[in-house]
Design an enzyme around this catalytic site. Structure first.
Site, PDB file in Angstrom:
ATOM      1  N   TYR A  48       0.826  -1.219   0.000  1.00 39.24           N
ATOM      2  CA  TYR A  48       0.000   0.000   0.000  1.00 39.24           C
ATOM      3  C   TYR A  48       0.862   1.273   0.000  1.00 39.24           C
ATOM      4  CZ  TYR A  48      -3.870  -3.077   1.526  1.00 39.24           C
ATOM      5  OH  TYR A  48      -4.811  -4.086   1.634  1.00 39.24           O
ATOM      6  N   HIS A 110      -0.056 -11.892   1.513  1.00 38.73           N
ATOM      7  CA  HIS A 110      -1.052 -11.060   0.823  1.00 38.73           C
ATOM      8  C   HIS A 110      -1.717 -11.760  -0.368  1.00 38.73           C
ATOM      9  CE1 HIS A 110      -1.944  -6.524   0.105  1.00 38.73           C
ATOM     10  NE2 HIS A 110      -2.971  -7.246  -0.231  1.00 38.73           N
TER      11      HIS A 110
HETATM   12  N1  LIG Z   1      -6.120  -8.312   1.287  1.00 45.25           N
HETATM   13  C1  LIG Z   1      -6.421  -7.660   0.184  1.00 45.25           C
HETATM   14  O1  LIG Z   1      -6.050  -8.060  -0.942  1.00 45.25           O
HETATM   15  C2  LIG Z   1      -7.227  -6.392   0.281  1.00 45.25           C
HETATM   16  C3  LIG Z   1      -7.781  -5.828  -0.878  1.00 45.25           C
HETATM   17  C4  LIG Z   1      -8.536  -4.662  -0.753  1.00 45.25           C
HETATM   18  C5  LIG Z   1      -8.720  -4.097   0.506  1.00 45.25           C
HETATM   19  N2  LIG Z   1      -8.142  -4.651   1.634  1.00 45.25           N
HETATM   20  C6  LIG Z   1      -8.327  -4.055   2.986  1.00 45.25           C
HETATM   21  O2  LIG Z   1      -9.713  -3.852   3.223  1.00 45.25           O
HETATM   22  C7  LIG Z   1      -9.953  -2.472   3.495  1.00 45.25           C
HETATM   23  C8  LIG Z   1     -11.332  -2.054   3.025  1.00 45.25           C
HETATM   24  O3  LIG Z   1     -11.471  -2.259   1.627  1.00 45.25           O
HETATM   25  P1  LIG Z   1     -11.447  -1.078   0.557  1.00 45.25           P
HETATM   26  O4  LIG Z   1     -10.765   0.089   1.144  1.00 45.25           O
HETATM   27  O5  LIG Z   1     -10.896  -1.635  -0.704  1.00 45.25           O
HETATM   28  O6  LIG Z   1     -12.968  -0.762   0.241  1.00 45.25           O
HETATM   29  P2  LIG Z   1     -14.319  -0.497   1.059  1.00 45.25           P
HETATM   30  O7  LIG Z   1     -14.056  -0.359   2.502  1.00 45.25           O
HETATM   31  O8  LIG Z   1     -15.316  -1.505   0.574  1.00 45.25           O
HETATM   32  O9  LIG Z   1     -14.802   0.888   0.435  1.00 45.25           O
HETATM   33  C9  LIG Z   1     -14.133   2.072   0.646  1.00 45.25           C
HETATM   34  C10 LIG Z   1     -14.850   3.164  -0.165  1.00 45.25           C
HETATM   35  O10 LIG Z   1     -16.157   3.409   0.375  1.00 45.25           O
HETATM   36  C11 LIG Z   1     -16.301   4.788   0.735  1.00 45.25           C
HETATM   37  N3  LIG Z   1     -17.044   4.799   2.008  1.00 45.25           N
HETATM   38  C12 LIG Z   1     -16.638   4.329   3.206  1.00 45.25           C
HETATM   39  N4  LIG Z   1     -17.597   4.427   4.125  1.00 45.25           N
HETATM   40  C13 LIG Z   1     -18.672   4.981   3.495  1.00 45.25           C
HETATM   41  C14 LIG Z   1     -19.982   5.336   3.908  1.00 45.25           C
HETATM   42  N5  LIG Z   1     -20.381   5.117   5.160  1.00 45.25           N
HETATM   43  N6  LIG Z   1     -20.822   5.898   2.995  1.00 45.25           N
HETATM   44  C15 LIG Z   1     -20.440   6.120   1.701  1.00 45.25           C
HETATM   45  N7  LIG Z   1     -19.186   5.792   1.248  1.00 45.25           N
HETATM   46  C16 LIG Z   1     -18.319   5.233   2.140  1.00 45.25           C
HETATM   47  C17 LIG Z   1     -14.888   5.312   0.866  1.00 45.25           C
HETATM   48  O11 LIG Z   1     -14.806   6.682   0.505  1.00 45.25           O
HETATM   49  P3  LIG Z   1     -14.132   7.815   1.466  1.00 45.25           P
HETATM   50  O12 LIG Z   1     -12.795   7.308   1.911  1.00 45.25           O
HETATM   51  O13 LIG Z   1     -14.067   9.010   0.582  1.00 45.25           O
HETATM   52  O14 LIG Z   1     -15.093   7.990   2.600  1.00 45.25           O
HETATM   53  C18 LIG Z   1     -14.133   4.451  -0.160  1.00 45.25           C
HETATM   54  O15 LIG Z   1     -14.291   5.041  -1.458  1.00 45.25           O
HETATM   55  C19 LIG Z   1      -8.803  -1.773   2.779  1.00 45.25           C
HETATM   56  O16 LIG Z   1      -8.605  -0.436   3.182  1.00 45.25           O
HETATM   57  C20 LIG Z   1      -7.648  -2.693   3.091  1.00 45.25           C
HETATM   58  O17 LIG Z   1      -7.164  -2.476   4.406  1.00 45.25           O
HETATM   59  C21 LIG Z   1      -7.401  -5.786   1.520  1.00 45.25           C
END
Ligand SMILES: NC(=O)c1ccc[n+]([C@@H]2O[C@H](COP(=O)([O-])OP(=O)(O)OC[C@H]3O[C@@H](n4cnc5c(N)ncnc54)[C@H](OP(=O)(O)O)[C@@H]3O)[C@@H](O)[C@H]2O)c1
Length: 288
Positions: A48, A110
């Protein structure tokens, strides 16, 4: 914060804050704000590019007395390594050093590619010496997870996989649970894809409880016994996303959410050749 106990007895918060795609210059502030809001599980990864800033946000929160290190649960991940297991050991040390931490609460492989067995041996050693409290895998499909469990003495504590209303992974959860591996959901909101936040079924359910779509989705994961990671850089959304421990979705509402499952990733298939090519082009520089 509600917790869950892993197969090695380590307790972890069931809701966490992820920092994927937060630009490094915003990460320290976001992590600090998340801890201030009440998050105790923080999830980053070497790939990241913001491990250092994640560590800085943590340090600031501890220095200001918001939280102790022991109250936090910090995760990082090992990306695909070109080299054998001693490089994995060095990479664990590097993550600790760059984050300014003596130990990590969870460390994950990962992607299911590269020398995952060598990496695992290094992680087991680091766990024995107290540098990693829990260890696990990420993006392992169930067949690969079963093979990995079968060929290792130490069973992963976690498998972090994509789980959201479009890709519900019910069978995968059953397989992981059969082997004692806790499922942790990444992209619980599918990053808003396919108009998740305005989906009429989810919005209608939310209305009944006075909750938003985001809160319904996270609550659904909690009630399934899954650890959920949510990401937002906005303090008001951080607060919204953690405010999910004062209501219960009914059985009927959970069934309604079940009808939204499309049975495929909202992003990509981890086995697709183009995707694996993309991963291989991002192998960690092991000469650092
Ligand atoms: N192991 C892996 O391969 C892998 C892959 C992907 C992710 N991850 C982990 O999982 C975490 C979460 O996944 P993600 O970040 O990909 O996606 P997510 O949590 O599904 O979605 C994040 C998005 O949703 C928006 N958001 C968040 N809360 C909201 C709400 N209450 N209302 C409206 N929009 C909202 C955020 O915008 P704003 O920030 O503008 O609010 C952002 O654009 C990551 O940060 C990472 O730590 C791991």
């Amino acid at each position: 914060m509600q917790t869950i106990t892993l197969n090695n007895g380590v307790e972890m918060p069931q809701l966490g804050f992820g920092v994927y795609q937060i630009p490094f210059e915003e990460t320290s502030e976001a992590v600090y704000q998340a801890i201030k809001t009440g998050y105790r599980l923080i999830d980053t990864a070497s790939i990241y590019g913001n491990e250092k800033e994640t560590g800085e946000g943590i340090k600031r929160a501890i220095n200001e007395g918001l939280v102790t290190r022991e109250e936090l649960f910090v995760t990082s991940k090992l990306f695909i390594l070109q080299a054998p297991e001693e490089k994995a050991a060095e990479t664990i040390e590097y993550s600790l050093e760059v984050m300014g931490l003596d130990y990590l609460d969870l460390f994950l492989i990962h992607q299911p590619y590269g020398d995952i067995y060598g990496a695992w041996r290094s992680m087991v050693t680091a766990q024995k010496t107290g540098k990693l409290r829990a260890i696990g895998i990420s993006n392992f499909k169930s067949a690969k997870m079963i093979e990995f469990v079968g060929l290792n003495e130490v069973i992963p504590q976690i498998n972090q996989i994509e789980v959201n209303p479009w890709n519900q992974r019910v069978e995968d959860q059953e397989w992981n649970e059969k082997y004692g591996v806790q499922v942790e959901a990444w992209a619980p909101f599918a990053e808003g894809r396919q108009e998740l936040f305005t989906n009429p079924v989810l919005a209608e359910i939310g209305k009944k409880y006075g909750k938003t779509v985001g809160q319904v989705v996270l609550r659904w994961l909690i009630q399934r016994g899954i650890v959920a990671l949510a990401k937002s850089v906005r303090p008001e959304r951080m607060a919204e996303n953690i405010d999910i421990f004062d209501f219960d979705l009914s059985k009927e509402d959970i069934e309604k959410i079940g009808t939204l499952d499309r049975g495929e990733s909202a992003f990509f298939d981890h086995d697709a050749p183009q995707q694996v090519e993309w991963f291989m082009n991002r192998m960690l520089d092991t000469e650092k």
